[in-house]
Scaffold this active site. Structure first.
Site, PDB file in Angstrom:
ATOM      1  N   SER A 146       0.902  -1.097  -0.021  1.00  0.00           N
ATOM      2  CA  SER A 146       0.070  -0.024  -0.130  1.00  0.00           C
ATOM      3  C   SER A 146       0.972   1.218   0.018  1.00  0.00           C
ATOM      4  CB  SER A 146      -0.996  -0.157   1.282  1.00  0.00           C
ATOM      5  OG  SER A 146      -2.026   0.695   1.025  1.00  0.00           O
ATOM      6  N   ASP A 222     -10.379  -5.371  -2.722  1.00  0.00           N
ATOM      7  CA  ASP A 222      -9.480  -4.465  -1.787  1.00  0.00           C
ATOM      8  C   ASP A 222     -10.520  -3.355  -1.805  1.00  0.00           C
ATOM      9  OD1 ASP A 222      -7.882  -2.485  -1.200  1.00  0.00           O
ATOM     10  OD2 ASP A 222      -6.031  -3.365  -1.827  1.00  0.00           O
ATOM     11  N   HIS A 255      -7.462  -5.997   1.308  1.00  0.00           N
ATOM     12  CA  HIS A 255      -6.222  -5.323   1.519  1.00  0.00           C
ATOM     13  C   HIS A 255      -5.370  -5.488   2.706  1.00  0.00           C
ATOM     14  CE1 HIS A 255      -4.072  -1.387   0.171  1.00  0.00           C
ATOM     15  NE2 HIS A 255      -4.054  -1.199   1.752  1.00  0.00           N
TER      16      HIS A 255
HETATM   17  N1  LIG Z   1      -8.918   3.331   8.268  1.00  0.00           N
HETATM   18  C1  LIG Z   1      -7.926   2.169   8.499  1.00  0.00           C
HETATM   19  C2  LIG Z   1      -6.710   2.277   7.291  1.00  0.00           C
HETATM   20  C3  LIG Z   1      -5.580   1.895   7.826  1.00  0.00           C
HETATM   21  C4  LIG Z   1      -5.050   0.526   6.942  1.00  0.00           C
HETATM   22  O1  LIG Z   1      -5.670  -0.203   6.155  1.00  0.00           O
HETATM   23  N2  LIG Z   1      -3.787   0.275   6.964  1.00  0.00           N
HETATM   24  C5  LIG Z   1      -3.357  -0.624   5.980  1.00  0.00           C
HETATM   25  C6  LIG Z   1      -2.341  -0.089   5.181  1.00  0.00           C
HETATM   26  S1  LIG Z   1      -3.179   0.899   4.119  1.00  0.00           S
HETATM   27  C7  LIG Z   1      -2.052   1.632   2.981  1.00  0.00           C
HETATM   28  O2  LIG Z   1      -0.945   1.939   3.355  1.00  0.00           O
HETATM   29  C8  LIG Z   1      -2.344  -1.536   6.853  1.00  0.00           C
HETATM   30  O3  LIG Z   1      -1.588  -2.479   6.645  1.00  0.00           O
HETATM   31  N3  LIG Z   1      -3.003  -1.739   8.290  1.00  0.00           N
HETATM   32  C9  LIG Z   1      -2.075  -2.623   9.242  1.00  0.00           C
HETATM   33  C10 LIG Z   1      -2.714  -4.074   9.488  1.00  0.00           C
HETATM   34  O4  LIG Z   1      -2.263  -4.729  10.238  1.00  0.00           O
HETATM   35  O5  LIG Z   1      -3.749  -4.477   8.644  1.00  0.00           O
HETATM   36  C11 LIG Z   1      -7.303   1.932   9.862  1.00  0.00           C
HETATM   37  O6  LIG Z   1      -7.135   2.952  10.556  1.00  0.00           O
HETATM   38  O7  LIG Z   1      -7.330   0.899  10.375  1.00  0.00           O
END
Ligand SMILES: N[C@@H](CCC(=O)N[C@@H](CSC=O)C(=O)NCC(=O)O)C(=O)O
Length: 277
Positions: A146, A222, A255
C-alpha cells in the site's frame, strides 16, 4: 544499535532493533530476519516497506515470510513507516503524520524536522544494516504494501542500480493522482506538483526511470482499489515504457495481511531468483 528482542524461528533469528536516527532525529525501530548461514557468508536482502498505520511489527507478526526466507537464504528487513514520539509532528487522521511518512523527505513545516523517511530508507538504514548484519549489499530487492508499495516502487525505480528486484502488494501507484497521495504530498512537499514527481511511480516512469521487471499483487476485493490504488495507471505507464509488469489480480482478496501473507512467500521466491540467493 540496541537489541529489543531476538527469537529463534524457522531456522533463523527474528530480531527487533532500535537506534538513534540522524535522518529523523528520533529513535527508530526495525526488524530483521536472518536465516542461519555459514560463517562468513553474506546473504542477499529483501526490504519490506509497510503501509499506513503500521510499524515494523505488522508484517513481522502477520506476514508469514520466514519459512520462505530461510529456504531461500535471504535476509528480510522491515523498517518503521515514520518517525514517532513526543515532539514529533502528528495529525489526527490515520493517513498523515506518525505512521504515514510516505517515504518522502518533507520540506514543509511542521513535518520537515523529522519526516525524512526517504533519506532514512535509502541511506541511513542501509549503512547501519551493512555494519551490523551479514548482508551482501550488491544483492538487494525491495517490496512493500500500500503506502509501502508506493515506497518500494519509487525507491526501487529511483535506485535501479541498487535494487535488482522490485515488487509490491496493493501499491499506491500514482500518489499524485489519488486522495491519500495528494494529501500527503501537498502536506510534506508543498503545492508545487513538480516536487511530487520523484515520489510517484507513474511519473517517475514517465520521466525515464526504468526497471528490468516489476511484480505487483492486487486483491480484487480491496476496499481501496478504485479510489486510492489504481493499478491500471501503473500498467499503462509500464506499457508505454516497455517495462515488463506482472500484475496478479487475486480474486476475492482484500487489503489486509490475510492477503499479503497468502502471497508474500511467492514474492520472496521471485526476489530470491533475481538475487540469485
Ligand atoms: N482506516 C484504516 C486504514 C489503515 C489501513 O488499512 N492500513 C493498512 C495499510 S493501508 C495503506 O497504506 C495496513 O497495513 N494496516 C495494518 C494491518 O495490520 O492491517 C485504519 O485506520 O485501520
Amino acid at each position: 544499535m540496541e537489541t529489543v528482542s531476538e527469537n529463534r524461528s524457522h531456522g533463523g533469528t527474528q530480531g527487533v532493533y532500535r537506534h538513534k536516527s540522524t535522518a529523523t532525529g528520533t529513535d527508530m525501530t526495525f526488524s530483521v530476519f536472518v536465516p542461519d548461514h555459514e560463517a562468513g557468508a553474506k546473504l542477499p536482502v529483501l526490504w519490506y516497506l509497510s503501509g499506513l498505520t503500521c510499524t515494523h511489527a505488522n508484517v513481522t507478526e502477520k506476514g508469514e515470510y520466514r519459512a520462505a526466507c530461510a529456504k531461500a537464504g535471504i535476509i528480510f528487513i522491515a523498517p518503521d513507516t515514520s518517525p514517532r514520539g513526543e515532539g514529533v509532528a502528528d495529525d489526527d487522521a490515520y493517513d498523515m503524520g506518525q505512521g504515514a511518512g510516505f517515504y518522502v523527505d518533507a520540506t514543509q513545516q511542521p513535518w520537515a524536522p523529522h519526516f525524512q523517511m526517504r533519506s532514512y530508507i535509502e541511506d541511513e538504514l542501509p549503512a547501519l544494516i551493512a555494519e551490523h548484519f551479514q548482508v551482501d549489499m550488491a544483492r538487494q530487492g525491495i517490496t512493500g504494501h500500500s503506502m509501502g508499495g508506493h515506497g518500494a516502487l519509487t525507491i526501487g525505480l529511483r535506485n535501479a542500480d541498487r535494487f535488482a528486484s522490485i515488487s509490491a502488494f496493493s501499491p499506491v501507484v500514482a500518489p499524485a493522482s489519488v486522495p491519500w497521495g495528494e494529501k500527503a504530498l501537498s502536506g510534506y512537499l508543498g503545492e508545487d506538483r513538480a516536487a511530487w514527481r520523484a515520489y510517484d511511480a507513474c511519473t517517475l516512469i514517465e520521466d525515464g526511470a526504468r526497471a528490468d521487471a516489476l511484480l505487483v499483487e492486487q486483491g480484487t476485493a480491496d476496499q481501496f482499489l478504485e479510489e486510492q490504488l489504481k493499478p491500471e495507471l501503473l500498467a499503462e505507464a509500464c506499457a508505454n515504457a516497455n517495462i515488463p509488469l506482472t500484475l496478479n489480480m487475486r480474486d476475492g482478496y482484500d487489503h489486509s495481511y490475510y492477503f499479503i501473507s497468502s502471497f508474500l512467500a511467492d514474492h520472496v521466491a521471485w526476489h530470491a531468483e533475481r538475487l540469485k540467493a
